[in-house]
Design a protein around this motif. Structure first.
Motif, short mmCIF file in Angstrom:
data_model
loop_
_atom_site.label_atom_id
_atom_site.label_comp_id
_atom_site.label_asym_id
_atom_site.label_seq_id
_atom_site.Cartn_x
_atom_site.Cartn_y
_atom_site.Cartn_z
N UNK A 10 -0.54 5.37 -13.40
CA UNK A 10 0.81 5.61 -12.92
C UNK A 10 1.25 4.36 -12.16
N UNK A 11 2.49 3.96 -12.41
CA UNK A 11 3.04 2.79 -11.71
C UNK A 11 4.20 3.21 -10.82
N UNK A 12 4.16 2.70 -9.58
CA UNK A 12 5.27 2.86 -8.64
C UNK A 12 6.06 1.56 -8.70
N UNK A 13 7.35 1.64 -8.93
CA UNK A 13 8.20 0.45 -8.92
C UNK A 13 9.13 0.55 -7.72
N UNK A 14 9.32 -0.58 -7.01
CA UNK A 14 10.23 -0.60 -5.87
C UNK A 14 9.86 0.38 -4.78
N UNK A 15 8.81 0.05 -4.04
CA UNK A 15 8.33 0.92 -2.96
C UNK A 15 9.30 0.92 -1.78
N UNK A 16 9.47 2.09 -1.14
CA UNK A 16 10.33 2.21 0.03
C UNK A 16 9.61 1.73 1.28
N UNK A 17 8.29 1.66 1.23
CA UNK A 17 7.46 1.13 2.31
C UNK A 17 6.15 0.67 1.68
N UNK A 18 5.33 -0.03 2.47
CA UNK A 18 4.06 -0.52 1.94
C UNK A 18 2.91 0.18 2.66
N UNK A 19 2.30 1.18 2.02
CA UNK A 19 1.21 1.92 2.67
C UNK A 19 -0.02 1.04 2.92
#
Length: 166
Positions: free
Chosen positions: A120-129
């Motif tokens: 699974x790919x997350x694009x454009x994160x709202x924050x950086x965990x």
């Protein structure tokens, strides 16, 4: 380049869906093909879910194993998360990632979302965990419905061990 990175988590979901699509009628020995009672709802469990710590807020991958302990195949059709509005299912073929609409989760089988494979790919994160945090995702299945999963954020070099350790 179509959101390669977000495909890690999406690939896992996609792999499950593709297995269902391509393996739907692979074995005729199963006697549960009628649409009946509640018996045709797959029983899915997710294990080993993690996300390597993202380098930046552009993209991140997610990996896990989705196990189907039922005689009914299912399909991972999507993934959502508060961390990003754009999650994709990716599969890897011939060392190339591509986004797919779904991945099969075979009856009495599993869909592995792993480094170098479907993910699974997350694009454009709202924050950086950061390492040690958790990221919530919701996996959307054709038959089983929605399954909420917490991804453990691990070191960037982390590779899941194929053991039954917690």
């Amino acid at each position: 380049m179509t959101a390669r990175t977000t495909r890690t988590l999406a690939a896992a979901v996609s792999l499950a869906a593709a297995l269902v699509i391509s393996g739907c009628s692979s074995s005729g020995s199963d006697s549960g093909s009628a649409s009946g009672d509640g018996a045709d709802k797959p029983k899915l469990t997710v294990s080993g879910a993690f996300m390597p710590e993202p380098v930046n807020d552009k993209m991140a991958g997610a990996f896990m194993v989705i196990k189907n302990d039922s005689k009914t195949a299912d399909k991972l059709t999507g993934v959502t998360s508060p961390l990003s509005d754009d999650l994709q299912i990716h599969e890897t073929k011939d060392q190339k990632m591509q986004q797919v609409p779904s991945k099969d989760v075979p009856a009495n089988g599993e869909l592995k979302l792993e480094r170098g494979g479907d993910h699974v790919m997350f694009m454009g994160l709202k924050s950086t965990p950061k390492v040690g945090e958790k990221v919530t995702v919701e996996l959307h299945f054709e038959k089983a419905g929605d399954v909420e999963v917490e991804l453990d954020v691990k070191e960037r070099t982390y590779t899941a061990q194929h053991s039954n350790a917690h």
